[in-house]
Design a protein around this motif. Structure first.
Motif, PDB file in Angstrom:
ATOM      1  N   PHE A 210       0.799  -0.861   0.072  1.00 33.63           N
ATOM      2  CA  PHE A 210       0.139   0.256  -0.247  1.00 33.63           C
ATOM      3  C   PHE A 210       0.642   1.376   0.127  1.00 33.63           C
ATOM      4  CE2 PHE A 210      -4.054  -1.898   2.194  1.00 33.63           C
ATOM      5  CZ  PHE A 210      -4.644  -1.356   0.562  1.00 33.63           C
ATOM      6  N   PHE A 211       0.288   1.991  -1.040  1.00 35.30           N
ATOM      7  CA  PHE A 211       1.121   3.768  -1.062  1.00 35.30           C
ATOM      8  C   PHE A 211      -0.165   4.533  -0.766  1.00 35.30           C
ATOM      9  CE2 PHE A 211       3.662   0.598  -3.109  1.00 35.30           C
ATOM     10  CZ  PHE A 211       5.311   1.174  -2.982  1.00 35.30           C
ATOM     11  N   HIS A 212       0.390   5.698  -0.061  1.00 38.07           N
ATOM     12  CA  HIS A 212      -0.502   6.843  -0.446  1.00 38.07           C
ATOM     13  C   HIS A 212      -0.067   8.286  -0.907  1.00 38.07           C
ATOM     14  CE1 HIS A 212      -2.032  11.090   1.879  1.00 38.07           C
ATOM     15  NE2 HIS A 212      -3.107   9.993   2.220  1.00 38.07           N
ATOM     16  N   PRO A 213      -0.759   8.514  -1.844  1.00 38.40           N
ATOM     17  CA  PRO A 213      -0.360   9.606  -2.493  1.00 38.40           C
ATOM     18  C   PRO A 213       0.433  10.787  -2.296  1.00 38.40           C
ATOM     19  CG  PRO A 213      -3.189   9.222  -3.235  1.00 38.40           C
ATOM     20  CD  PRO A 213      -1.937   8.505  -1.793  1.00 38.40           C
ATOM     21  N   SER A 214       0.392  11.300  -1.422  1.00 42.50           N
ATOM     22  CA  SER A 214       1.172  12.017  -0.733  1.00 42.50           C
ATOM     23  C   SER A 214       3.093  11.857  -0.259  1.00 42.50           C
ATOM     24  CB  SER A 214       0.723  12.783   0.498  1.00 42.50           C
ATOM     25  OG  SER A 214       0.419  11.688   1.743  1.00 42.50           O
ATOM     26  N   MET A 215       3.173  10.330  -0.313  1.00 44.03           N
ATOM     27  CA  MET A 215       4.579   9.388   0.119  1.00 44.03           C
ATOM     28  C   MET A 215       4.266   8.094  -0.867  1.00 44.03           C
ATOM     29  SD  MET A 215       3.079   8.949   4.180  1.00 44.03           S
ATOM     30  CE  MET A 215       5.332   8.601   4.578  1.00 44.03           C
ATOM     31  N   PRO A 216       4.590   9.185  -2.193  1.00 45.48           N
ATOM     32  CA  PRO A 216       4.470   8.155  -3.931  1.00 45.48           C
ATOM     33  C   PRO A 216       6.036   7.100  -3.647  1.00 45.48           C
ATOM     34  CG  PRO A 216       5.375  10.077  -4.587  1.00 45.48           C
ATOM     35  CD  PRO A 216       4.571  10.334  -2.822  1.00 45.48           C
ATOM     36  N   ASP A 217       7.058   7.041  -2.761  1.00 47.38           N
ATOM     37  CA  ASP A 217       7.920   5.814  -2.704  1.00 47.38           C
ATOM     38  C   ASP A 217       8.297   5.430  -1.641  1.00 47.38           C
ATOM     39  OD1 ASP A 217       8.879   6.639  -5.833  1.00 47.38           O
ATOM     40  OD2 ASP A 217       9.856   8.396  -4.293  1.00 47.38           O
ATOM     41  N   GLU A 218       6.949   5.664  -0.846  1.00 50.70           N
ATOM     42  CA  GLU A 218       7.403   4.773   0.796  1.00 50.70           C
ATOM     43  C   GLU A 218       5.937   3.916   0.845  1.00 50.70           C
ATOM     44  OE1 GLU A 218       9.181   5.251   3.098  1.00 50.70           O
ATOM     45  OE2 GLU A 218      11.037   6.364   2.576  1.00 50.70           O
ATOM     46  N   PRO A 219       6.624   3.107   1.379  1.00 48.08           N
ATOM     47  CA  PRO A 219       5.362   1.461   1.218  1.00 48.08           C
ATOM     48  C   PRO A 219       5.054   2.239   2.655  1.00 48.08           C
ATOM     49  CG  PRO A 219       7.540   1.162   1.138  1.00 48.08           C
ATOM     50  CD  PRO A 219       7.644   2.515   0.592  1.00 48.08           C
ATOM     51  N   LEU A 220       3.495   1.711   3.092  1.00 45.75           N
ATOM     52  CA  LEU A 220       3.360   1.622   4.446  1.00 45.75           C
ATOM     53  C   LEU A 220       3.541   0.716   4.697  1.00 45.75           C
ATOM     54  CD1 LEU A 220       0.685   3.889   3.454  1.00 45.75           C
ATOM     55  CD2 LEU A 220       2.175   4.967   4.127  1.00 45.75           C
ATOM     56  N   ILE A 221       2.796  -0.575   4.333  1.00 46.75           N
ATOM     57  CA  ILE A 221       3.350  -1.999   4.419  1.00 46.75           C
ATOM     58  C   ILE A 221       3.255  -2.481   3.242  1.00 46.75           C
ATOM     59  CG2 ILE A 221      -0.110  -2.237   4.322  1.00 46.75           C
ATOM     60  CD1 ILE A 221       0.376  -3.394   6.729  1.00 46.75           C
ATOM     61  N   PHE A 222       3.915  -4.092   3.435  1.00 45.95           N
ATOM     62  CA  PHE A 222       3.773  -4.963   1.965  1.00 45.95           C
ATOM     63  C   PHE A 222       3.311  -5.996   2.271  1.00 45.95           C
ATOM     64  CE2 PHE A 222       8.398  -3.778   3.332  1.00 45.95           C
ATOM     65  CZ  PHE A 222       8.483  -5.453   3.167  1.00 45.95           C
ATOM     66  N   VAL A 223       3.305  -7.009   1.834  1.00 50.92           N
ATOM     67  CA  VAL A 223       3.396  -8.328   2.444  1.00 50.92           C
ATOM     68  C   VAL A 223       3.843  -9.696   0.837  1.00 50.92           C
ATOM     69  CG1 VAL A 223       0.897  -8.677   0.893  1.00 50.92           C
ATOM     70  CG2 VAL A 223       1.847 -10.411   2.965  1.00 50.92           C
ATOM     71  N   GLU A 224       4.108  -9.790   1.664  1.00 48.85           N
ATOM     72  CA  GLU A 224       5.223 -11.227   0.068  1.00 48.85           C
ATOM     73  C   GLU A 224       4.036 -12.395   0.430  1.00 48.85           C
ATOM     74  OE1 GLU A 224       9.505 -11.404   0.899  1.00 48.85           O
ATOM     75  OE2 GLU A 224       9.121 -10.016   3.083  1.00 48.85           O
TER      76      GLU A 224
END
Length: 432
Positions: A210-224
């Motif tokens: 998940f990303f947020h438009p105001s932080m486009p290069d910063e993942p918020l959380i990810f799942v493998e």
């Protein structure tokens, strides 16, 4: 699934030109700047004032940052007497005017300050980072919790599902994002680029964030995710260099083997349940042959719980054996099952944080595996045992409701059988 951020980036460039972030020569204190931002002056030059305050905050040492949070906490507090008076008036006169005054009185001024601080491009990320400092100070100053409640209130609204962007992370994802996936991996460390490639490139591997438009290069959380033909029982089978990939179309099982939260400043704002549900939807749409969705999850609190159970009259001896790595696989599973099913917090919820997360999403305890994680961390936190949580899409909503309202834990027959299995190591005889 991916959005075009061109227009937003263009607007940000127009609005956030260097000449717009003036104010570095403003001699007022940071508190005075905040008061100005909250005043009529702030309505006229809010962008510049907000930029100046955020820039000034970055220059503060820990003592200055703590003073800033104390100012927010004490000087921008709501007026309790005014709120009580307005509430009494509104109880007798439900006019729109009084309702508006009541709403304004019920909100601390610091909430409005934080909203106004969020005007410049990049401000959202700076405020998330600011909360990291606040959480640090909270450990020694519990009074700041009032300010933290307001941070969480606003961050939840700014990071609600409507603003989140789901993106698949692949070997072709920009390096600046891949570097952060490596840095933020919190469950199974990514050792090098070859290790990262094994998790992203083969046709039977997926990663979503998940990303947020105001932080486009910063993942918020990810799942493998590992796409497999059967439910996995050991992490090594998923991460081994020697494993043979399969074609995605051959997969029957989607196994979520690592979920990592990336932003410490968003602690307490849950994205994981939304992420899993959306990834299930995406994978189901892409691969019609998938019929099973499970995790292969750690049990991070098991060893800590076992250390507190060594004097238990029935299973203290087995707790010691598991901690010493001398217990049988059956006894390891038995103690893990007792922990997951019976160890509770004061509110009746499971003691284990990963269990609370997946059971709260509507999953069930499906199967336990001894010797499933041979890494030093896996051995230290759980004696190497791992667990599958099963997401039955026809039952998740009901399971979620039962867990949320009655703390009911759904578990398979095999896990319940493990929890009541006779222990191979017998209790010590009382020689007193």
């Amino acid at each position: 699934m991916q959005r075009n951020w061109f227009l937003g980036d263009l607007l940000n460039q127009l609005l956030d030109r260097p000449d717009k972030r003036r104010g570095k020569d403003d001699k007022r204190s940071i508190a005075e700047l905040c008061e100005a931002l909250l005043s009529a002056e702030g309505e006229v030059s809010g962008f510049t004032l907000a930029s100046t305050i955020l820039d000034r905050y970055q220059t503060l040492d820990d003592a200055g940052k703590l003073d800033f949070f104390v100012y927010l906490n004490d000087q921008l507090e709501l007026d309790a007497e005014k709120l009580a008076d307005t509430a009494r008036l509104y109880a007798n006169d439900r006019s729109v005017d009084l309702y508006q005054k009541l709403s304004e009185s019920a909100e601390p001024r610091r909430q409005e300050l934080l909203r106004r601080l969020n005007q410049p491009s990049g401000a959202t990320q700076e405020l998330v980072a600011m909360r990291v400092d606040l959480l640090r100070f909270l450990k020694s100053d519990a009074e700041l919790k009032r300010t933290d409640i307001d941070f969480v209130h606003l961050l939840r609204s700014w990071f609600n599902r409507g603003f989140l962007v789901l993106k698949q992370i692949s070997w072709d994802t920009p390096a600046r994002v891949l570097d952060k996936i490596v840095a933020y991996e919190a469950v199974h460390q990514i050792n090098d680029l070859d290790d990262l490639r094994r998790r992203l490139y083969p046709p039977d591997r997926r990663c979503f964030a998940f990303f947020h438009p105001s932080m486009p290069d910063e993942p918020l959380i990810f799942v493998e995710v590992a796409l497999t033909t059967e439910i996995p029982g050991a992490i090594e089978t998923l991460l081994s260099e020697a494993r043979e990939p399969i074609e995605a179309e051959q997969a029957k099982v989607a196994a979520f083997y690592s979920i990592s939260n990336c932003q410490k400043g968003l602690a307490g704002i849950s994205f994981g349940n939304l992420l899993i549900k959306q990834v299930v939807t995406e994978l189901s749409r892409e691969l019609r042959g998938l019929d099973t969705f499970v995790t292969l999850s750690p049990i991070p609190g098991l060893s800590r719980w076992l250390a507190g159970e060594t004097e238990h009259p029935e299973h203290g001896h087995t707790s010691e054996a598991v901690l010493a790595a001398t217990a049988s696989a059956q006894d390891v599973r038995a103690m893990a099952a007792r922990y997951l099913l019976l160890a509770k917090r004061e509110d009746g919820m499971p003691l284990d944080p990963v269990a609370r997360f997946h059971l709260g999403n509507g999953a069930e305890l499906h199967e336990l595996h001894a010797d499933a994680d041979q890494s030093p961390n896996g051995r230290a936190q759980s004696g190497g045992v791992m667990v599958n949580y099963l997401y039955d899409l026809n039952k998740t909503e009901r399971h979620h409701e039962e867990f949320a309202t009655r703390a009911t834990i759904q578990a398979s027959r095999s896990v319940r059988a493990d929890s009541t299995a006779a222990l191979a190591i017998k209790p010590r005889e009382n020689t007193a």
